[in-house]
Design a protein around this motif. Structure first.
Motif, PDB file in Angstrom:
ATOM      1  N   TYR A 144     -16.448 -10.670   7.597  1.00 15.98           N
ATOM      2  CA  TYR A 144     -16.187  -9.315   7.092  1.00 15.98           C
ATOM      3  C   TYR A 144     -16.498  -8.253   8.148  1.00 15.98           C
ATOM      4  CZ  TYR A 144     -15.623 -10.970   2.260  1.00 15.98           C
ATOM      5  OH  TYR A 144     -15.174 -11.583   1.111  1.00 15.98           O
ATOM      6  N   GLU A 145     -17.571  -8.464   8.918  1.00 18.55           N
ATOM      7  CA  GLU A 145     -17.922  -7.498   9.950  1.00 18.55           C
ATOM      8  C   GLU A 145     -16.864  -7.478  11.047  1.00 18.55           C
ATOM      9  OE1 GLU A 145     -20.759  -4.757  11.985  1.00 18.55           O
ATOM     10  OE2 GLU A 145     -19.710  -5.067  10.094  1.00 18.55           O
ATOM     11  N   GLY A 146     -16.298  -8.631  11.374  1.00 24.30           N
ATOM     12  CA  GLY A 146     -15.204  -8.671  12.343  1.00 24.30           C
ATOM     13  C   GLY A 146     -13.988  -7.913  11.846  1.00 24.30           C
ATOM     14  N   LEU A 147     -13.672  -8.077  10.564  1.00 18.25           N
ATOM     15  CA  LEU A 147     -12.538  -7.371   9.978  1.00 18.25           C
ATOM     16  C   LEU A 147     -12.797  -5.872   9.874  1.00 18.25           C
ATOM     17  CD1 LEU A 147     -11.712  -9.951   7.177  1.00 18.25           C
ATOM     18  CD2 LEU A 147     -10.221  -9.375   9.098  1.00 18.25           C
ATOM     19  N   ARG A 148     -14.075  -5.487   9.763  1.00 19.55           N
ATOM     20  CA  ARG A 148     -14.423  -4.064   9.693  1.00 19.55           C
ATOM     21  C   ARG A 148     -14.350  -3.397  11.055  1.00 19.55           C
ATOM     22  NH1 ARG A 148     -18.192  -0.544  11.255  1.00 19.55           N
ATOM     23  NH2 ARG A 148     -19.306  -2.175  12.387  1.00 19.55           N
ATOM     24  N   ILE A 149     -15.002  -4.004  12.045  1.00 18.76           N
ATOM     25  CA  ILE A 149     -15.182  -3.313  13.319  1.00 18.76           C
ATOM     26  C   ILE A 149     -13.895  -3.277  14.148  1.00 18.76           C
ATOM     27  CG2 ILE A 149     -15.940  -5.300  14.718  1.00 18.76           C
ATOM     28  CD1 ILE A 149     -18.148  -3.363  15.826  1.00 18.76           C
ATOM     29  N   GLU A 150     -13.028  -4.251  13.964  1.00 17.72           N
ATOM     30  CA  GLU A 150     -11.770  -4.276  14.722  1.00 17.72           C
ATOM     31  C   GLU A 150     -10.671  -4.897  13.858  1.00 17.72           C
ATOM     32  OE1 GLU A 150     -10.394  -5.023  19.326  1.00 17.72           O
ATOM     33  OE2 GLU A 150     -12.192  -6.012  18.573  1.00 17.72           O
ATOM     34  N   PRO A 151     -10.199  -4.155  12.855  1.00 18.87           N
ATOM     35  CA  PRO A 151      -9.177  -4.700  11.956  1.00 18.87           C
ATOM     36  C   PRO A 151      -7.912  -5.069  12.709  1.00 18.87           C
ATOM     37  CG  PRO A 151      -9.433  -2.325  11.650  1.00 18.87           C
ATOM     38  CD  PRO A 151     -10.546  -2.763  12.537  1.00 18.87           C
ATOM     39  N   PRO A 152      -7.302  -6.211  12.362  1.00 19.58           N
ATOM     40  CA  PRO A 152      -6.129  -6.684  13.117  1.00 19.58           C
ATOM     41  C   PRO A 152      -4.915  -5.777  13.019  1.00 19.58           C
ATOM     42  CG  PRO A 152      -6.538  -8.059  11.188  1.00 19.58           C
ATOM     43  CD  PRO A 152      -7.726  -7.180  11.334  1.00 19.58           C
ATOM     44  N   VAL A 153      -4.829  -4.976  11.953  1.00 16.58           N
ATOM     45  CA  VAL A 153      -3.733  -4.007  11.827  1.00 16.58           C
ATOM     46  C   VAL A 153      -4.353  -2.616  11.804  1.00 16.58           C
ATOM     47  CG1 VAL A 153      -1.714  -3.300  10.516  1.00 16.58           C
ATOM     48  CG2 VAL A 153      -2.465  -5.679  10.446  1.00 16.58           C
ATOM     49  N   PRO A 154      -4.404  -1.932  12.947  1.00 16.23           N
ATOM     50  CA  PRO A 154      -5.148  -0.673  12.999  1.00 16.23           C
ATOM     51  C   PRO A 154      -4.442   0.515  12.355  1.00 16.23           C
ATOM     52  CG  PRO A 154      -4.199  -1.159  15.144  1.00 16.23           C
ATOM     53  CD  PRO A 154      -3.948  -2.362  14.285  1.00 16.23           C
ATOM     54  N   SER A 155      -3.122   0.489  12.251  1.00 13.83           N
ATOM     55  CA  SER A 155      -2.387   1.675  11.803  1.00 13.83           C
ATOM     56  C   SER A 155      -1.729   1.470  10.449  1.00 13.83           C
ATOM     57  CB  SER A 155      -1.303   2.038  12.826  1.00 13.83           C
ATOM     58  OG  SER A 155      -1.887   2.395  14.069  1.00 13.83           O
ATOM     59  N   GLN A 156      -1.783   2.509   9.627  1.00 14.29           N
ATOM     60  CA  GLN A 156      -1.104   2.505   8.331  1.00 14.29           C
ATOM     61  C   GLN A 156      -0.340   3.818   8.175  1.00 14.29           C
ATOM     62  OE1 GLN A 156      -0.965   0.044   6.243  1.00 14.29           O
ATOM     63  NE2 GLN A 156      -2.546  -1.313   7.060  1.00 14.29           N
ATOM     64  N   TYR A 157       0.845   3.723   7.601  1.00 15.43           N
ATOM     65  CA  TYR A 157       1.682   4.902   7.385  1.00 15.43           C
ATOM     66  C   TYR A 157       2.135   4.978   5.930  1.00 15.43           C
ATOM     67  CZ  TYR A 157       2.308   5.355  12.483  1.00 15.43           C
ATOM     68  OH  TYR A 157       2.115   5.512  13.836  1.00 15.43           O
ATOM     69  N   GLY A 158       2.482   6.174   5.484  1.00  8.92           N
ATOM     70  CA  GLY A 158       3.058   6.376   4.163  1.00  8.92           C
ATOM     71  C   GLY A 158       3.549   7.804   4.040  1.00  8.92           C
ATOM     72  N   ARG A 159       4.554   8.006   3.182  1.00 11.30           N
ATOM     73  CA  ARG A 159       5.132   9.338   3.009  1.00 11.30           C
ATOM     74  C   ARG A 159       4.769   9.874   1.625  1.00 11.30           C
ATOM     75  NH1 ARG A 159       8.629  11.670   6.246  1.00 11.30           N
ATOM     76  NH2 ARG A 159       9.229   9.694   7.241  1.00 11.30           N
ATOM     77  N   ALA A 160       4.299  11.120   1.565  1.00 11.66           N
ATOM     78  CA  ALA A 160       3.883  11.717   0.301  1.00 11.66           C
ATOM     79  C   ALA A 160       5.065  11.812  -0.666  1.00 11.66           C
ATOM     80  CB  ALA A 160       3.279  13.094   0.545  1.00 11.66           C
ATOM     81  N   LYS A 161       4.897  11.246  -1.877  1.00 11.89           N
ATOM     82  CA  LYS A 161       5.956  11.305  -2.881  1.00 11.89           C
ATOM     83  C   LYS A 161       6.002  12.666  -3.564  1.00 11.89           C
ATOM     84  CE  LYS A 161       6.157   6.407  -4.192  1.00 11.89           C
ATOM     85  NZ  LYS A 161       6.000   5.433  -5.306  1.00 11.89           N
ATOM     86  N   LYS A 162       4.875  13.373  -3.527  1.00 16.32           N
ATOM     87  CA  LYS A 162       4.765  14.674  -4.192  1.00 16.32           C
ATOM     88  C   LYS A 162       3.684  15.467  -3.480  1.00 16.32           C
ATOM     89  CE  LYS A 162       1.657  12.387  -7.478  1.00 16.32           C
ATOM     90  NZ  LYS A 162       1.443  11.993  -8.886  1.00 16.32           N
ATOM     91  N   ASP A 163       3.531  16.739  -3.852  1.00 15.95           N
ATOM     92  CA  ASP A 163       2.447  17.523  -3.276  1.00 15.95           C
ATOM     93  C   ASP A 163       1.117  16.877  -3.643  1.00 15.95           C
ATOM     94  OD1 ASP A 163       3.744  20.946  -3.618  1.00 15.95           O
ATOM     95  OD2 ASP A 163       4.460  19.216  -2.479  1.00 15.95           O
ATOM     96  N   LEU A 164       0.228  16.758  -2.652  1.00 15.37           N
ATOM     97  CA  LEU A 164      -1.053  16.077  -2.859  1.00 15.37           C
ATOM     98  C   LEU A 164      -2.200  16.925  -2.344  1.00 15.37           C
ATOM     99  CD1 LEU A 164      -0.203  12.556  -1.371  1.00 15.37           C
ATOM    100  CD2 LEU A 164      -0.197  13.174  -3.793  1.00 15.37           C
ATOM    101  N   LEU A 165      -3.342  16.785  -2.982  1.00 16.53           N
ATOM    102  CA  LEU A 165      -4.592  17.281  -2.420  1.00 16.53           C
ATOM    103  C   LEU A 165      -5.363  16.083  -1.898  1.00 16.53           C
ATOM    104  CD1 LEU A 165      -5.708  19.917  -5.086  1.00 16.53           C
ATOM    105  CD2 LEU A 165      -4.781  20.364  -2.799  1.00 16.53           C
TER     106      LEU A 165
END
Length: 510
Positions: free
Chosen positions: A371-392
């Motif tokens: 778990y510490e390995g997955l925390r400190i250097e996750p194999p997929v560093p980037s995540q993207y997504g597009r807002a479906k609506k106005d968000l706070l």
């Protein structure tokens, strides 16, 4: 794996990984949508998102050069956090012109704002798997693969259900096939060390990992087929044509800029290589194709998805994460090596000398290390997504309004090394996730495109093989310390993960 694990991917398996506390028994666009209704902290101020995108064309190019060459990825983000005094800001993300039609994003760089990317009621995940650009579907048989589908799309649930089916079908083969393939790996490492005094871990890990996945998932051994030992090299070339625009290959700046960042590499150059991979998977996955037809998915489409899930998501994850694990465990020193060896061998001994799921549940330190390995250097560093609506969106310091249609970007290592969540976040702490306190931190381990305490379903984008990836990562550490007391390595740079050369392996002495 949407992540390999990578873009790599819990399933209710016989070998399901159980998440519980680990205890040790021994040692902007305009919008007309309605105002968002969200429960937020009343004490935090509502602020305008800082940052800008610069002059069209020039701004994205400048940010790209800073990201890859002038500053490097981490410093690029740190400098902007410092400049804007905010972990939420506007910036451009590579590749930019001419590959990406719109490089503008809102960056989320803390553990509080980042998880909004998992909420598919607010965030659309259509065609954002690789970021602000999408590789040609000519690289995947003309199909938009599961990783690029939003859960609202009709085929998403069916294709993800088929990945669950594959994982459940392979449950009984996972442990024995991993033991067999990685015994071969360590035999090769021992032989090369004896002959040359050192051995590249990448080469043997790639072959062992690919053979293991094909044997465990499909009961097919690649060296016994027309594919032979060519799988890993074919995959590496195919992945380059998809991820090249966001990779750093170590070439001179002008070469990388001209060859991989200005225009997409033409898919026809890997068409024959991809066909060899496809033919292997088509002939090996008949039982999944049969299941797909029952769901109204063609045999061809599911085969392209199985190839992607195995080669890009899962193999890609193992290719990145296993060398990274070796790096962090090596740096932690001989005491950790000894403690792991004692714990692992004792648990196996108390379970009749066999490695089982029950035995691994008695290895709290080993589980925490993974778990510490997955925390400190996750194999997929980037995540993207597009807002479906106005968000706070709420960070630790403020609340920000995001307009519908804006692209959000999260750099996961900053979220999982958030000093307001983790003590000593930059340090590899092997026992961080042990005990009740450690168990409560697991919700902040996010490598699978979701919290470690939650499960993937057909309605979300959490990695379908989340439990499988955790299981094989545990098996990797277990097999290492069943056989060796300690090891030494040299670490270099690689476009994906760390380039590890093994220089010493001390065989088990107890």
């Amino acid at each position: 794996m949407a992540s390999v694990f990578l873009p790599f991917t819990s399933v209710h398996l016989q070998c399901q990984v159980i998440v519980r506390p680990i205890r040790a028994s021994v040692s902007g666009k305009p919008s007309v949508s309605e105002p968002p209704v969200t429960t937020l902290s009343e004490k935090l101020p509502l602020k305008k998102i800082p940052g800008n995108y610069g002059i069209p064309f020039v701004g994205p190019i400048k940010d790209r050069l800073d990201y890859f060459y002038n500053q490097g990825r981490d410093e690029f983000f740190k400098s902007k956090i410092q400049k804007y005094q905010s972990t939420v800001f506007r910036t451009n993300m590579p590749p930019g012109p001419f590959i990406s039609p719109d490089p503008k994003v809102i960056a989320l760089l803390d553990g509080k704002s980042f998880p909004v990317l998992f909420d598919v009621s607010k965030i659309e995940k259509k065609d954002v798997f690789t970021g602000t650009y999408m590789p040609s579907t000519d690289l995947t048989g003309g199909y938009r693969i599961l990783s690029y589908l939003d859960p609202s799309e009709p085929k998403h649930a069916k294709l993800k259900q088929l990945i669950f089916f594959l994982l459940k079908s392979s449950a009984k083969r996972v442990i024995p096939e991993f033991e067999a393939c990685y015994t071969e790996l360590y035999d090769l490492l021992d032989k090369e060390l004896a002959e040359k005094g050192k051995s590249s871990f990448q080469t043997v890990n790639d072959q062992a990992g690919f053979n293991f996945l094909c044997r465990a998932f499909f009961g097919s051994n690649p060296p016994d087929t027309k594919l032979g030992d060519d799988g890993p090299s074919l995959i590496s070339k195919w992945v380059l044509f998809q991820l090249g625009p966001v990779l750093s290959l170590g070439l001179p700046t002008y070469v990388e800029e001209l060859v991989i960042r200005t225009f997409p590499l033409p898919p026809f150059l890997v068409k024959k290589d991809y066909r060899r991979l496809y033919d292997f998977f088509y002939h090996s996955s008949g039982f999944v194709q049969d299941e797909a037809e029952k769901l109204g998915i063609s045999r061809e489409e599911v085969c392209h998805n199985l190839l992607f899930a195995t080669c890009f998501n899962t193999f890609g994850g193992m290719k990145i994460f296993f060398p990274n694990m070796l790096k962090w465990i090596s740096r932690a020193g001989v005491k950790l090596h000894t403690d792991l060896a004692q714990e692992i061998r004792s648990a196996i001994r108390s379970n009749g000398g066999k490695l089982t799921m029950a035995a691994m549940e008695q290895m709290p330190l080993m589980k925490s290390v993974v778990y510490e390995g997955l925390r400190i250097e996750p194999p997929v560093p980037s995540q993207y997504g597009r807002a479906k609506k106005d968000l706070l969106i709420e960070s630790h310091d403020a609340v920000y309004l995001v307009k519908a249609g804006e692209m959000l970007y999260g750099y996961q290592p900053f979220a999982t090394k958030d000093p307001k969540i983790f003590e000593n976040p930059e340090e590899f702490v092997p026992d961080r996730f042990m005990g009740d306190d450690g168990g409560r931190l697991l919700k902040h381990v996010l490598w699978s495109n979701g919290p470690e305490t939650e499960d993937p379903t057909t309605a979300n984008k959490q990695c379908a093989g989340k439990d499988f990836v955790v299981l094989v990562s545990r098996l990797f550490v277990v097999e290492l310390f069943r056989r060796y007391d300690s090891f030494e390595i040299e670490v270099g740079k690689s476009p994906l993960g760390a380039a590890v050369t093994v220089t010493s392996l001390k065989r088990a002495s107890f």
